[in-house]
Design an enzyme around this catalytic site. Structure first.
Site, PDB file in Angstrom:
ATOM      1  N   ILE A  68       0.839  -1.199   0.000  1.00  0.00           N
ATOM      2  CA  ILE A  68       0.000   0.000   0.000  1.00  0.00           C
ATOM      3  C   ILE A  68       0.878   1.254   0.000  1.00  0.00           C
ATOM      4  O   ILE A  68       0.606   2.211  -0.714  1.00  0.00           O
ATOM      5  CB  ILE A  68      -0.931   0.021   1.246  1.00  0.00           C
ATOM      6  CG1 ILE A  68      -1.744  -1.271   1.358  1.00  0.00           C
ATOM      7  CG2 ILE A  68      -1.829   1.252   1.218  1.00  0.00           C
ATOM      8  CD1 ILE A  68      -2.687  -1.565   0.229  1.00  0.00           C
ATOM      9  N   GLY A  69       1.930   1.228   0.825  1.00  0.00           N
ATOM     10  CA  GLY A  69       2.815   2.394   0.889  1.00  0.00           C
ATOM     11  C   GLY A  69       2.320   3.460   1.852  1.00  0.00           C
ATOM     12  O   GLY A  69       2.551   4.650   1.659  1.00  0.00           O
ATOM     13  N   LEU A  70       1.640   3.015   2.929  1.00  0.00           N
ATOM     14  CA  LEU A  70       1.209   3.918   3.994  1.00  0.00           C
ATOM     15  C   LEU A  70       0.383   5.103   3.509  1.00  0.00           C
ATOM     16  O   LEU A  70       0.518   6.219   4.008  1.00  0.00           O
ATOM     17  CB  LEU A  70       2.430   4.408   4.803  1.00  0.00           C
ATOM     18  CG  LEU A  70       3.032   3.349   5.731  1.00  0.00           C
ATOM     19  CD1 LEU A  70       4.394   3.790   6.269  1.00  0.00           C
ATOM     20  CD2 LEU A  70       2.098   3.048   6.897  1.00  0.00           C
ATOM     21  N   CYS A 127       7.711  -1.016   8.501  1.00  0.00           N
ATOM     22  CA  CYS A 127       6.933  -1.110   7.263  1.00  0.00           C
ATOM     23  C   CYS A 127       7.867  -1.436   6.101  1.00  0.00           C
ATOM     24  O   CYS A 127       8.841  -0.729   5.863  1.00  0.00           O
ATOM     25  CB  CYS A 127       6.199   0.192   6.959  1.00  0.00           C
ATOM     26  SG  CYS A 127       5.294   0.085   5.396  1.00  0.00           S
ATOM     27  N   GLY A 214      -1.226 -12.748   7.079  1.00  0.00           N
ATOM     28  CA  GLY A 214      -2.218 -13.827   7.086  1.00  0.00           C
ATOM     29  C   GLY A 214      -1.676 -15.092   7.736  1.00  0.00           C
ATOM     30  O   GLY A 214      -0.508 -15.154   8.148  1.00  0.00           O
ATOM     31  N   GLY A 240       0.116 -11.667  13.756  1.00  0.00           N
ATOM     32  CA  GLY A 240       0.557 -12.478  12.624  1.00  0.00           C
ATOM     33  C   GLY A 240      -0.408 -13.600  12.330  1.00  0.00           C
ATOM     34  O   GLY A 240      -0.321 -14.677  12.917  1.00  0.00           O
ATOM     35  N   GLY A 241      -1.366 -13.364  11.458  1.00  0.00           N
ATOM     36  CA  GLY A 241      -2.231 -14.429  10.968  1.00  0.00           C
ATOM     37  C   GLY A 241      -3.230 -14.974  11.964  1.00  0.00           C
ATOM     38  O   GLY A 241      -3.672 -16.110  11.840  1.00  0.00           O
ATOM     39  N   THR A 263      -5.079  -9.369   8.996  1.00  0.00           N
ATOM     40  CA  THR A 263      -5.687  -9.770   7.722  1.00  0.00           C
ATOM     41  C   THR A 263      -7.088 -10.374   7.882  1.00  0.00           C
ATOM     42  O   THR A 263      -7.945 -10.197   7.011  1.00  0.00           O
ATOM     43  CB  THR A 263      -4.735 -10.755   7.015  1.00  0.00           C
ATOM     44  OG1 THR A 263      -3.481 -10.081   6.844  1.00  0.00           O
ATOM     45  CG2 THR A 263      -5.251 -11.177   5.654  1.00  0.00           C
TER      46      THR A 263
END
Lengths: 300, 250
Positions: A68-70, A127, A214, A240-241, A263
Site C-alpha cells: 500500500i505504501g502507507l 513497514c 495472514g 501475525g495471521g 488480515t
C-alpha cells in the site's frame, strides 16, 4: 478480561492491527468498535501520503501480500475529523506513527501528546513498503533505539514499538527499544514477499515486492514472540495471521500479553469481536485470567 | 451471514448465485458486494461482485477464474455465504431525454443487466451492446433481451456480429439525432476504447471498474487506480462507477 501492558491498561487483550481496520470509524456500522481492546489505526504521517502504484495487493496461499505504501490522510485531517469521531464512538485508540526520520517520529509524538482520546502510540519501524524509514529502522538495534528514544523524549503517552520479522536479531532490537524507553513491543509486522504472474512474467504488485500477512506467516510470528519473550522483560503484543481463539491462545502461551487481529479483518470485519467473545468464554470456563496464560508454553 | 437460495449455470464456467440474508440489501445497479464462502483460510479474501439483482432477490454472476471463484460456483442452495455490502457508488440513471446505451464486455454484463432492468422499470428502454470472445461467453444474453434491445458481437463470429463491440457503438453514437448516455463495464482495453469513442463525440459515459480488493470498504487502500489527474482513486469507495473522463485522459 483487562490486561496491563506497562502503563497501558486495556479492557481486554484483543486489538486490531494497523492498516487492516482503517481508522476504525469506517466499521462503526457493522460493529461496536468500543468493545475491542484497542484499535491501532492506519499509520499516520505528518503529511498525507498517496501510496504506491497499483496493483497494491495480491492473494497468496493462506494470506496476501500488500504494498500500500502507507497511504493516509496525514496528521491534520486525522486530528480534525477522525479522532473526534473515534472519541464519540468510545474507541480505545492506539495511534500508529510513521516518519521518514527520527525527527519526524518525534514531531508526531509531540503533536499527539497534547491530543485527547489516545491510549498509546505505536511506533512503526517495520513497514516494508516505503522507500525511506520503515523497515530500515527496525532491522538493527541502533536505529531502533534512536527512533524509540526520540519518541520517548517527546511524549508521556505509553509507547509501543512495532518490530519487523526481518530484524537481523530480533531479541537485540527488542532489548534496544526497551532500553530506549518502549513500554511494550508489538510483533510482527509483515515480512517481504513477492509473487509473479507466470503468464505475463510480471510481478503481481506494482512495487514488485510487498509485505506478506495472514495465517501463512503465523508460525514465524509465534516463534519470534517466543524468542523475544524469553530474552527481554517487556510486555508483548502478538500479531501475525490470527483468525480464531486457538491462534490467540497460541500467541499468549508463546509470551504475548495482548494480540492484534490483522488480515482476518478483511475476511470478516467482525473477527475481533467474535474472537473476543470466544476468548471470554474460554477464560470463564477454565477459570483463568488473560495474564495467567502469558508465556505458559511448556518446552521441557 | 446469508444463505444461497439458488444457483444456475448460464454458460460453462459461469454461475448465477442467488442468496438471501437477514435483511434486503436494497443495492443499486453498479454497487457491489464482498462475498466469501465458509471455507477456512484459503483463499483468505472475499471477492467483489457487482449486484445482478437486489431487493426481493439478491444475485451475483461469477465467472470461474481461480480457486475462490470455483468454490463459489460450487455452492449449493442453503450453503452459507458471507456478504458485506452493498458498497460503492452505482450508476446515475439516465435523464428523461437521454437514450441509454450499455456496453458490456464478457462478465461485465453483470451490473449492466441490473441497470437495463432498472431503466425498463422506470419506463425507459436500453440498448445493450454485448461483446464477447465467442458464443460460450455471453451469459444473461437471452434474459436481458426481455427488457432491452440487444446487439451481440463476438470476436470469432460464433454469435451476433463478428468483431468488437466498439464498432456498433461508433455507429450508434454517429447518429446524433438523439441524445445518448453510455454505461460500460468490461475489460480495461474495452473500457478505454468506449471512453474514447464517447469523448470524441462529447457523449457522457459512466464506467464501472474492477480491481483486486481486500476490505471492500475503503480502508485497506488496496484498490487504487491512477486517474486522469495523476492522483489515485479507490475503486471500492470512490467508485466502482466513475465518469470516464475522471479516469481516462482525453
Amino acid at each position: 478480561m483487562a490486561v496491563r501492558l506497562g502503563p497501558l491498561e486495556l479492557k481486554n487483550p484483543i486489538m486490531v492491527a494497523s492498516g487492516t481496520f482503517g481508522y476504525g470509524v469506517e466499521y462503526a456500522d457493522v460493529m461496536d468498535i468500543s468493545a475491542i481492546g484497542a484499535i491501532s489505526v492506519k499509520g499516520i504521517s505528518l503529511e498525507p501520503r498517496a501510496g504506491n502504484p497499483p496493483p497494491r495487493i495480491c492473494e497468496t496461499p493462506a494470506g496476501m501480500i500488500n504494498a500500500i505504501g502507507l497511504a493516509n490522510i496525514g496528521y491534520d485531517a486525522f486530528v480534525q475529523t477522525t479522532l473526534p469521531r473515534l472519541r464519540e464512538l468510545g474507541a480505545t485508540v492506539v495511534v500508529n506513527l510513521y516518519g521518514t526520520s527520527a525527527d519526524e517520529f518525534a514531531e508526531l509524538a509531540e503533536r499527539f501528546d497534547s491530543q485527547e482520546g489516545i491510549a498509546a502510540l505505536e511506533v512503526n519501524i517495520s513497514c516494508p513498503n516505503v522507500k525511506a524509514g520503515g523497515i530500515h529502522f527496525g532491522v538493527r538495534p541502533e536505529p531502533a533505539a534512536a527512533v524509540t528514544r526520540a519518541v520517548r523524549e517527546r511524549t508521556g503517552l505509553p509507547v509501543i514499538v512495532k518490530l519487523s520479522p526481518e530484524a537481523v536479531n530480533i531479541a537485540e532490537v527488542a532489548k534496544a527499544a526497551r532500553e530506549a524507553g518502549a513500554d511494550a513491543l508489538s510483533l510482527i509486522n509483515t515480512i517481504r514477499g513477492m509473487s509473479i504472474d507466470v503468464e505475463t512474467r510480471r510481478p503481481r504488485l506494482g512495487s514488485v515486492m510487498g509485505g506478506m500477512s495472514g495465517p501463512a506467516i503465523r508460525p514465524l510470528a509465534v516463534r519470534l514472540v517466543y524468542e523475544v519473550h524469553k530474552a527481554v522483560d517487556v510486555p508483548l503484543i502478538g500479531i501475525g495471521g490470527i483468525s480464531c481463539l486457538r491462534d490467540v491462545l497460541e500467541f499468549m502461551m508463546a509470551g504475548a500479553t495482548a494480540v492484534q487481529i490483522g488480515t482476518a479483518n478483511y475476511t470478516n470485519p467482525r473477527t475481533s469481536l467474535e474472537i473476543l467473545s470466544d476468548f471470554e468464554k474460554y477464560c470463564l470456563e477454565r477459570g483463568v485470567t488473560p495474564a495467567e496464560l502469558v508465556g505458559t508454553v511448556k518446552t521441557n | 451471514m446469508a444463505r444461497v437460495t439458488q444457483v444456475r449455470y448460464p454458460e460453462q464456467g459461469y454461475a448465477l448465485i442467488w442468496f438471501r440474508g437477514d435483511r434486503q440489501l436494497a443495492g443499486n445497479p453498479g454497487q457491489f458486494v464482498m462475498v466469501r464462502g465458509d471455507w477456512g483460510n484459503d483463499p483468505i479474501l472475499g471477492r467483489a461482485f457487482s449486484l445482478v439483482e437486489s431487493g426481493e432477490e439478491e444475485a451475483i454472476l461469477v465467472r470461474v477464474v481461480g480457486v475462490g471463484t470455483r468454490r463459489l460456483a460450487e455452492l449449493k442452495p442453503d450453503d452459507p455465504l458471507w456478504v458485506l455490502g452493498p458498497s460503492g457508488h452505482g450508476f446515475a440513471l439516465p435523464a428523461s431525454d437521454q437514450n441509454p446505451v450499455l456496453v458490456a464486455g464478457g462478465v461485465g454484463i453483470a451490473p449492466l443487466y441490473f441497470l437495463a432492468k432498472k431503466i425498463r422499470e422506470t419506463g425507459g428502454r436500453a440498448t445493450v451492446l454485448y461483446g464477447a470472445r465467442n458464443n460460450r461467453e455471453t451469459p444473461l444474453a437471452e434474459e436481458i433481451e426481455e427488457f432491452a434491445d440487444l446487439v451481440v458481437t463476438t470476436e470469432d463470429g460464433s454469435a451476433g456480429r463478428r468483431g468488437l463491440v466498439t464498432e456498433p457503438l461508433a455507429e450508434i453514437l454517429d447518429d446524433t439525432s438523439v441524445a445518448r448516455i453510455v454505461y460500460s463495464c468490461g475489460p480495461e482495453a474495452m473500457l478505454e476504447a468506449v471512453a474514447r469513442a464517447c469523448v470524441d463525440r462529447q457523449v457522457e459515459c459512466q464506467i464501472a471498474l474492477e480491481s483486486p480488493m481486500a476490505c471492500g470498504k475503503g480502508t485497506c487502500k488496496g484498490c487504487a487506480v491512477l486517474a486522469a489527474d495523476g492522483r489515485y482513486r479507490y475503486v471500492c469507495s470512490d467508485g466502482p462507477v466513475f465518469e470516464s473522463r475522471e479516469i481516462y485522459k482525453s
